[in-house]
Design a protein around this motif. Sequence first.
Motif, PDB file in Angstrom:
ATOM      1  N   TYR A 222       0.842  -1.191   0.000  1.00  0.00           N
ATOM      2  CA  TYR A 222       0.000   0.000   0.000  1.00  0.00           C
ATOM      3  C   TYR A 222       0.884   1.249   0.000  1.00  0.00           C
ATOM      4  N   TRP A 223       0.529   2.206  -0.878  1.00  0.00           N
ATOM      5  CA  TRP A 223       1.342   3.401  -1.054  1.00  0.00           C
ATOM      6  C   TRP A 223       0.455   4.637  -1.099  1.00  0.00           C
ATOM      7  N   LEU A 224       0.943   5.683  -0.467  1.00  0.00           N
ATOM      8  CA  LEU A 224       0.202   6.949  -0.458  1.00  0.00           C
ATOM      9  C   LEU A 224       0.487   7.777  -1.701  1.00  0.00           C
ATOM     10  N   HIS A 225       1.695   7.655  -2.236  1.00  0.00           N
ATOM     11  CA  HIS A 225       2.096   8.495  -3.368  1.00  0.00           C
ATOM     12  C   HIS A 225       2.724   7.683  -4.493  1.00  0.00           C
ATOM     13  N   GLY A 226       2.367   6.415  -4.593  1.00  0.00           N
ATOM     14  CA  GLY A 226       2.863   5.574  -5.672  1.00  0.00           C
ATOM     15  C   GLY A 226       4.053   4.750  -5.248  1.00  0.00           C
ATOM     16  N   GLY A 227       4.050   3.458  -5.637  1.00  0.00           N
ATOM     17  CA  GLY A 227       5.106   2.547  -5.233  1.00  0.00           C
ATOM     18  C   GLY A 227       6.080   2.199  -6.325  1.00  0.00           C
ATOM     19  N   GLU A 228       5.929   2.752  -7.522  1.00  0.00           N
ATOM     20  CA  GLU A 228       6.910   2.537  -8.582  1.00  0.00           C
ATOM     21  C   GLU A 228       8.142   3.368  -8.268  1.00  0.00           C
ATOM     22  N   VAL A 229       9.314   2.929  -8.722  1.00  0.00           N
ATOM     23  CA  VAL A 229      10.556   3.536  -8.274  1.00  0.00           C
ATOM     24  C   VAL A 229      10.607   5.030  -8.574  1.00  0.00           C
ATOM     25  N   ASN A 230      10.046   5.463  -9.707  1.00  0.00           N
ATOM     26  CA  ASN A 230      10.084   6.887 -10.041  1.00  0.00           C
ATOM     27  C   ASN A 230       9.144   7.706  -9.156  1.00  0.00           C
ATOM     28  N   HIS A 231       8.043   7.096  -8.704  1.00  0.00           N
ATOM     29  CA  HIS A 231       7.164   7.787  -7.763  1.00  0.00           C
ATOM     30  C   HIS A 231       7.819   7.893  -6.386  1.00  0.00           C
ATOM     31  N   VAL A 232       8.501   6.808  -5.968  1.00  0.00           N
ATOM     32  CA  VAL A 232       9.231   6.857  -4.697  1.00  0.00           C
ATOM     33  C   VAL A 232      10.359   7.881  -4.780  1.00  0.00           C
ATOM     34  N   TYR A 233      11.053   7.915  -5.909  1.00  0.00           N
ATOM     35  CA  TYR A 233      12.130   8.881  -6.125  1.00  0.00           C
ATOM     36  C   TYR A 233      11.597  10.311  -6.010  1.00  0.00           C
ATOM     37  N   LYS A 234      10.454  10.565  -6.620  1.00  0.00           N
ATOM     38  CA  LYS A 234       9.853  11.897  -6.572  1.00  0.00           C
ATOM     39  C   LYS A 234       9.467  12.273  -5.144  1.00  0.00           C
ATOM     40  N   THR A 235       8.899  11.310  -4.396  1.00  0.00           N
ATOM     41  CA  THR A 235       8.491  11.588  -3.023  1.00  0.00           C
ATOM     42  C   THR A 235       9.695  11.903  -2.148  1.00  0.00           C
TER      43      THR A 235
END
Length: 292
Positions: A222-235
């Motif tokens: 479960y992810w609040l702002h996306g769990g794909e690596v680029n979404h995690v990178y952005k967060t």
Amino acid sequence: MRQTFNLLRTSGAALLLALTAGPARAAEMAAAPAAAASQTLLLWFLLGTLAVVILLIVLVVAMLVVRLRPQLRRLYELPTVRPTWSGRVLGLLVGDPALVRGEVRDEILDHDYDGIHEFDNDLPPWWKYSFYATIVFAIGYVSYYHLAQAGPLQGAEYAAEMQQAALFVSADADDPNQLTTYQPLTAPGDLSSGKSLFATNCAPCHGVNAEGKVGPNLTDEYWLHGGEVNHVYKTVKFGVQGKGMVAWKGKLSGKQILQVSSYVLSLQGSKPAGAKAPQGEKESPSQPTAKR
């Protein structure tokens, strides 16, 4: 020979026309801003003149009302004038605010509640007129935006404004609206560096094993702002304003942010003890594994 002479004469005429038209065109372009400025000044002059005329009319009317107030008062007292609409407007000029305040009859109804009596007075006219105006506005709004669909709704306006705002944001590495296209790092050295960075910077909020403390659990799906690596990178890079997630841009390099993001994804499904309850939406990102 004559054809050659005619050709030279035609070319000379064209060159002369171009030379004479060039300065004229330049003069015309130079005169355009001056003409626009003159039109603007003329517009402001006319608006100022109109405002002065309106002010003078208001002053003249006020002086006439003051001088003719006794006569207007006697006219207002006539039984055939006072109940009419024009009579109520006249009442405002002589000091009777019944047009906006309404008639206060002070008629007590024949019931009371614990000694509290109720007066039978109408609502003030200004309140009723405002209510009627809201009804007319609502009918016009629904007809224009929903029935005729002649104008954009709030969602469409928001989308258009966001598109316009994106034009003013540089599409580079520091653009939060520009998602990167990185792949998760899988080399043992990168994941080891990511683990060290996580322990130093992220563990206080997310737990030593990313089980979640103040921040969310990073080991579930479960992810609040996306769990794909680029979404995690952005967060990680830009943070989440108002949610306690600080921006690590300027504190960590781009490679370090990618290393810690890849390490976080490598913890998927690790199920640490005391894991925090899931938050956000379920997502199954690709899980990097260390190369053997």
